[in-house]
Design a protein around this motif. Sequence first.
Motif, PDB file in Angstrom:
ATOM      1  N   MET A   8       0.722  -1.091  -0.064  1.00  0.00           N
ATOM      2  CA  MET A   8       0.072   0.000   0.013  1.00  0.00           C
ATOM      3  C   MET A   8       1.072   1.337   0.020  1.00  0.00           C
ATOM      4  SD  MET A   8      -3.166  -0.548   0.000  1.00  0.00           S
ATOM      5  CE  MET A   8      -3.803   0.776   1.161  1.00  0.00           C
ATOM      6  N   HIS A   9       0.369   2.486  -0.420  1.00  0.00           N
ATOM      7  CA  HIS A   9       1.141   3.408  -0.409  1.00  0.00           C
ATOM      8  C   HIS A   9       1.086   3.933   1.038  1.00  0.00           C
ATOM      9  CE1 HIS A   9       2.515   7.636  -2.190  1.00  0.00           C
ATOM     10  NE2 HIS A   9       1.657   8.093  -1.389  1.00  0.00           N
ATOM     11  N   LEU A  10      -0.061   4.042   1.766  1.00  0.00           N
ATOM     12  CA  LEU A  10      -0.112   4.514   2.795  1.00  0.00           C
ATOM     13  C   LEU A  10      -0.888   3.555   3.801  1.00  0.00           C
ATOM     14  CD1 LEU A  10      -1.057   8.219   2.386  1.00  0.00           C
ATOM     15  CD2 LEU A  10       1.157   7.320   3.162  1.00  0.00           C
ATOM     16  N   PRO A  11      -0.205   2.903   5.093  1.00  0.00           N
ATOM     17  CA  PRO A  11       1.250   3.107   5.177  1.00  0.00           C
ATOM     18  C   PRO A  11       1.961   2.046   4.184  1.00  0.00           C
ATOM     19  CG  PRO A  11       0.175   1.571   7.019  1.00  0.00           C
ATOM     20  CD  PRO A  11      -0.856   2.297   5.882  1.00  0.00           C
ATOM     21  N   LEU A  12       3.327   1.922   4.176  1.00  0.00           N
ATOM     22  CA  LEU A  12       3.969   1.172   3.335  1.00  0.00           C
ATOM     23  C   LEU A  12       4.267  -0.165   3.750  1.00  0.00           C
ATOM     24  CD1 LEU A  12       6.948   3.422   2.382  1.00  0.00           C
ATOM     25  CD2 LEU A  12       5.027   2.838   0.898  1.00  0.00           C
ATOM     26  N   SER A  13       4.071  -0.239   5.092  1.00  0.00           N
ATOM     27  CA  SER A  13       4.079  -1.614   5.689  1.00  0.00           C
ATOM     28  C   SER A  13       3.164  -2.715   5.611  1.00  0.00           C
ATOM     29  CB  SER A  13       4.393  -1.762   7.254  1.00  0.00           C
ATOM     30  OG  SER A  13       3.339  -1.122   7.733  1.00  0.00           O
ATOM     31  N   GLN A  14       1.815  -2.407   4.899  1.00  0.00           N
ATOM     32  CA  GLN A  14       0.623  -3.112   4.930  1.00  0.00           C
ATOM     33  C   GLN A  14       0.849  -3.629   3.386  1.00  0.00           C
ATOM     34  OE1 GLN A  14      -2.848  -0.945   5.627  1.00  0.00           O
ATOM     35  NE2 GLN A  14      -2.428  -0.794   7.702  1.00  0.00           N
ATOM     36  N   ASN A  15      -0.009  -4.727   3.103  1.00  0.00           N
ATOM     37  CA  ASN A  15      -0.197  -5.432   2.041  1.00  0.00           C
ATOM     38  C   ASN A  15      -1.442  -5.369   1.450  1.00  0.00           C
ATOM     39  OD1 ASN A  15       2.557  -5.936   1.603  1.00  0.00           O
ATOM     40  ND2 ASN A  15       2.543  -7.898   2.592  1.00  0.00           N
ATOM     41  N   THR A  16      -1.727  -5.339  -0.080  1.00  0.00           N
ATOM     42  CA  THR A  16      -3.192  -5.425  -0.359  1.00  0.00           C
ATOM     43  C   THR A  16      -2.936  -6.471  -1.761  1.00  0.00           C
ATOM     44  OG1 THR A  16      -5.104  -4.262  -1.017  1.00  0.00           O
ATOM     45  CG2 THR A  16      -2.886  -3.237  -2.003  1.00  0.00           C
ATOM     46  N   LEU A  17      -4.063  -6.945  -2.046  1.00  0.00           N
ATOM     47  CA  LEU A  17      -4.180  -8.032  -3.272  1.00  0.00           C
ATOM     48  C   LEU A  17      -4.825  -6.821  -4.443  1.00  0.00           C
ATOM     49  CD1 LEU A  17      -3.462 -10.597  -3.744  1.00  0.00           C
ATOM     50  CD2 LEU A  17      -6.000 -11.095  -3.591  1.00  0.00           C
ATOM     51  N   LEU A  18      -3.793  -6.582  -5.389  1.00  0.00           N
ATOM     52  CA  LEU A  18      -4.121  -5.805  -6.634  1.00  0.00           C
ATOM     53  C   LEU A  18      -4.484  -7.015  -7.696  1.00  0.00           C
ATOM     54  CD1 LEU A  18      -4.169  -3.137  -7.855  1.00  0.00           C
ATOM     55  CD2 LEU A  18      -1.956  -3.456  -8.533  1.00  0.00           C
ATOM     56  N   LYS A  19      -5.752  -6.806  -7.934  1.00  0.00           N
ATOM     57  CA  LYS A  19      -6.308  -7.584  -9.099  1.00  0.00           C
ATOM     58  C   LYS A  19      -5.790  -7.348 -10.558  1.00  0.00           C
ATOM     59  CE  LYS A  19     -10.478  -8.880  -6.481  1.00  0.00           C
ATOM     60  NZ  LYS A  19     -12.174  -8.720  -6.415  1.00  0.00           N
ATOM     61  N   ALA A  20      -5.932  -8.268 -11.170  1.00  0.00           N
ATOM     62  CA  ALA A  20      -5.392  -8.211 -12.645  1.00  0.00           C
ATOM     63  C   ALA A  20      -6.358  -7.203 -13.154  1.00  0.00           C
ATOM     64  CB  ALA A  20      -5.125  -9.639 -13.191  1.00  0.00           C
ATOM     65  N   PRO A  21      -6.071  -6.408 -14.210  1.00  0.00           N
ATOM     66  CA  PRO A  21      -6.981  -5.431 -14.612  1.00  0.00           C
ATOM     67  C   PRO A  21      -8.206  -6.097 -15.885  1.00  0.00           C
ATOM     68  CG  PRO A  21      -4.926  -4.936 -15.547  1.00  0.00           C
ATOM     69  CD  PRO A  21      -4.827  -6.126 -14.570  1.00  0.00           C
ATOM     70  N   LYS A  22      -9.156  -5.720 -15.816  1.00  0.00           N
ATOM     71  CA  LYS A  22     -10.006  -5.957 -16.874  1.00  0.00           C
ATOM     72  C   LYS A  22      -9.965  -4.602 -17.878  1.00  0.00           C
ATOM     73  CE  LYS A  22     -11.921  -9.902 -15.618  1.00  0.00           C
ATOM     74  NZ  LYS A  22     -11.698 -10.995 -16.344  1.00  0.00           N
ATOM     75  N   ALA A  23      -9.628  -3.551 -17.184  1.00  0.00           N
ATOM     76  CA  ALA A  23      -9.635  -2.275 -17.773  1.00  0.00           C
ATOM     77  C   ALA A  23      -8.403  -1.412 -17.329  1.00  0.00           C
ATOM     78  CB  ALA A  23     -10.859  -1.471 -17.983  1.00  0.00           C
ATOM     79  N   VAL A  24      -7.617  -0.443 -17.943  1.00  0.00           N
ATOM     80  CA  VAL A  24      -6.745   0.314 -17.486  1.00  0.00           C
ATOM     81  C   VAL A  24      -7.128   1.784 -18.193  1.00  0.00           C
ATOM     82  CG1 VAL A  24      -4.410   0.973 -17.219  1.00  0.00           C
ATOM     83  CG2 VAL A  24      -5.132  -1.321 -17.255  1.00  0.00           C
ATOM     84  N   LEU A  25      -7.390   2.719 -17.221  1.00  0.00           N
ATOM     85  CA  LEU A  25      -7.490   4.084 -17.493  1.00  0.00           C
ATOM     86  C   LEU A  25      -6.427   4.978 -17.038  1.00  0.00           C
ATOM     87  CD1 LEU A  25     -11.403   4.632 -16.109  1.00  0.00           C
ATOM     88  CD2 LEU A  25     -10.594   3.516 -18.175  1.00  0.00           C
ATOM     89  N   PHE A  26      -5.993   5.937 -18.091  1.00  0.00           N
ATOM     90  CA  PHE A  26      -4.749   6.694 -18.097  1.00  0.00           C
ATOM     91  C   PHE A  26      -5.155   8.074 -17.952  1.00  0.00           C
ATOM     92  CE2 PHE A  26      -3.512   2.921 -20.038  1.00  0.00           C
ATOM     93  CZ  PHE A  26      -2.143   2.360 -19.719  1.00  0.00           C
ATOM     94  N   ASP A  27      -4.445   8.813 -17.271  1.00  0.00           N
ATOM     95  CA  ASP A  27      -4.404  10.265 -17.402  1.00  0.00           C
ATOM     96  C   ASP A  27      -3.491  10.526 -18.577  1.00  0.00           C
ATOM     97  OD1 ASP A  27      -4.654  12.936 -17.034  1.00  0.00           O
ATOM     98  OD2 ASP A  27      -2.917  12.965 -15.412  1.00  0.00           O
ATOM     99  N   TRP A  28      -3.139  11.595 -18.957  1.00  0.00           N
ATOM    100  CA  TRP A  28      -2.241  11.969 -20.265  1.00  0.00           C
ATOM    101  C   TRP A  28      -0.925  12.739 -19.825  1.00  0.00           C
ATOM    102  CZ3 TRP A  28      -2.055   9.775 -24.758  1.00  0.00           C
ATOM    103  CH2 TRP A  28      -1.533  10.392 -25.709  1.00  0.00           C
TER     104      TRP A  28
END
Length: 231
Positions: A8-28
């Motif tokens: 995780m970004h906050l706090p760095l010591s924690q973990n989370t499960l980031l699922k594989a994406p079905k879609a990705v949106l981008f700023d430019w």
Amino acid sequence: MENIRVHMHLPLSQNTLLKAPKAVLFDWDGVIVDSEHMIFSALQRTFQHFSLEGPSVPDFYKFYGYSLEDAFKRDFKERWEEAREVYRQVQMNTETQKPKVFEGVQEFLEALSLKKIYCAVVSNKKGDDLRKEAESLNLAHYFSKIVGAQDAQRSKPFPDPVEHALKDTGLNPHHHSVWFIGDRSVDMECAHATKCIPIEAAFFVSKIEENYRYPPTLTIRSYQELIKMLK
């Protein structure tokens, strides 16, 4: 492609499960292209035209991820439309300078394309200018939709542009893993509002205020981090 465990970004010591994406949106700007020095310079020249002091770098990061109209209404008040035209004229005079595409962008987009993952741009840059720039950089074909300011009823951080980008796809961030890659607080707020997974692109420096109430789930320093996750 498996689920990937990331910190995780906050706090760095924690973990989370980031699922594989079905879609990705981008700023430019600041995410696909390294153009912010050009935008900052054009803004400074616009403020100078009105004999005003231009924004500091922190204020530039904080306020100028929002739509140009919103930012100029705040800074130029009743003269915001005049300021917008001055800004666009400055940009037109320097439009021969193409922004540099960040390293790893094309490789990441190719990887997403091979896996048939839906991709779209959600930016607060004027839509027509955004699509023109994407075409000039030979990147437009990677995106099913390129959504900019005035394409939806409201701009980021409102959910409208994300909803517009995902319309008719059958994808819903409430039920599917949709990554939203941005570099500003406005992107993180929009991602939270739409239940997308907020990913901060901090290639040079983090532009998101410390302890911001809409934190990213993940901060990346290069696209190689995301490319590895897709393998």
